[in-house]
Design an enzyme around this catalytic site. Structure first.
Site, PDB file in Angstrom:
ATOM      1  N   SER A  14       0.872  -1.203  -0.167  1.00  0.00           N
ATOM      2  CA  SER A  14      -0.096  -0.163  -0.149  1.00  0.00           C
ATOM      3  C   SER A  14       1.035   1.344   0.043  1.00  0.00           C
ATOM      4  O   SER A  14       1.656   1.404   0.721  1.00  0.00           O
ATOM      5  CB  SER A  14      -0.872  -0.011   1.069  1.00  0.00           C
ATOM      6  N   LYS A  65     -13.602  -4.767   2.350  1.00  0.00           N
ATOM      7  CA  LYS A  65     -14.345  -3.611   1.964  1.00  0.00           C
ATOM      8  C   LYS A  65     -15.664  -3.760   2.184  1.00  0.00           C
ATOM      9  O   LYS A  65     -16.591  -3.123   2.367  1.00  0.00           O
ATOM     10  CB  LYS A  65     -14.177  -3.191   0.584  1.00  0.00           C
TER      11      LYS A  65
END
Ligand code: ATR
Length: 263
Positions: A14, A65
């Protein structure tokens, strides 16, 4: 000092901390942004810390998510419609789930000067981010959206959420104006075993992957005479919207910002 996190698994790749910490610095915000690899079992404890205000804001990535929604109090309408949350805020003791991937994708496509309105879209993949892509394309008035996924049932399942889409078997290529790679193929330099040699030129090949900067999918699209673009701008714009939700500041996206993500 306030603490912000991006949670996911894996999370090493990330670039969110690099981007958010840069914006914290240039906007004089006393906050630090970290990445945290989480297991399903650790999610509850993490959310409890958030409720206790040990954490001030969270970004969520693969594979949480959807599952993170179980721990939240309120969803924005876009998070509700897509059942996908990538940003969480804490407001008056309520955890609110937002989806800034939609804005990110929309902005990225607009910057390319590609008009989605009336266009035929072909999406490869049916993973966590695809509902956000479909939602954005629908909002931008695409004329058709076709999904092809290796596991066809997952593409079929998306019809429960979006009645406008159609599906194709993996390997079939329809006529399209814009093709989007939303699979994880390419992250490790894999090729996608699909034959694009029969399509006409001047399409847009868009890859959600931005590291590597040019996947084999984009390379092939470009060599066949098409426009190609990676997912870097989508990533930066979803981060900008998250930053604005937490800090009420919309950082500039300029050359310097983009250079931060040069790999
Ligand atoms: P998730 O599916 O858990 O949300 P993701 O990273 O968001 O994870 O999605 C991965 C996507 O890449 C899926 O569409 C996956 O297809 P399956 O649903 O069939 O797993 C796709 N993908 C991964 N490896 C692939 C491969 N070798 N060939 C084709 N598609 C692949």
């Amino acid at each position: 000092m306030k603490n912000y996190f991006v949670i996911g698994n894996p999370i090493e790749h990330s670039f969110s901390p690099r981007l958010h910490n840069y914006w914290n610095k240039i906007h004089n915000i006393k906050a630090e942004y970290f990445k945290k690899k989480l297991s399903n079992l650790e999610m509850e404890g993490f959310i409890n810390d958030f409720r206790k205000k040990k954490i001030s804001g969270v970004n969520v990535t693969v594979p949480f998510k959807r599952s993170v929604i179980n721990y939240l109090d309120i969803l924005s309408s876009e998070a509700e419609k897509t059942q996908s949350v990538n940003t969480i805020t804490l407001d008056q003791n309520k955890l609110i789930g937002h989806n800034t991937d939609i804005f990110g994708f929309e902005q990225a496509i607009k910057k390319l000067n590609f008009k989605v309105c009336g266009k035929k879209i072909f999406i490869l993949g049916a993973g966590g981010v695809v509902p956000s892509i479909i939602y954005a394309l629908d909002k931008m008035k695409a004329s058709s959206i076709i999904i092809s996924n290796r596991t066809k049932e997952k593409a079929e399942k998306l019809k429960d959420q979006f009645n406008k889409i159609n599906t194709l078997d993996w390997g079939e290529i329809p006529d399209f104006d814009l093709i989007i790679n939303a699979t994880s193929l390419g992250l490790k330099n894999e090729t996608i075993n699909l034959d694009f040699s029969n399509i006409n030129k001047n399409k847009l090949f868009y890859d959600l992957i931005y590291n590597p900067g040019e996947t084999n999918f984009l390379k092939e699209g470009r060599k066949l005479g098409n426009l190609s673009e990676n997912g870097k701008l989508m990533f930066v714009y979803q981060a900008q919207a998250a930053f604005n939700l937490w800090h009420g500041v919309k950082p500039d996206i300029n050359k310097q910002t983009l250079e931060l993500l040069n790999l």
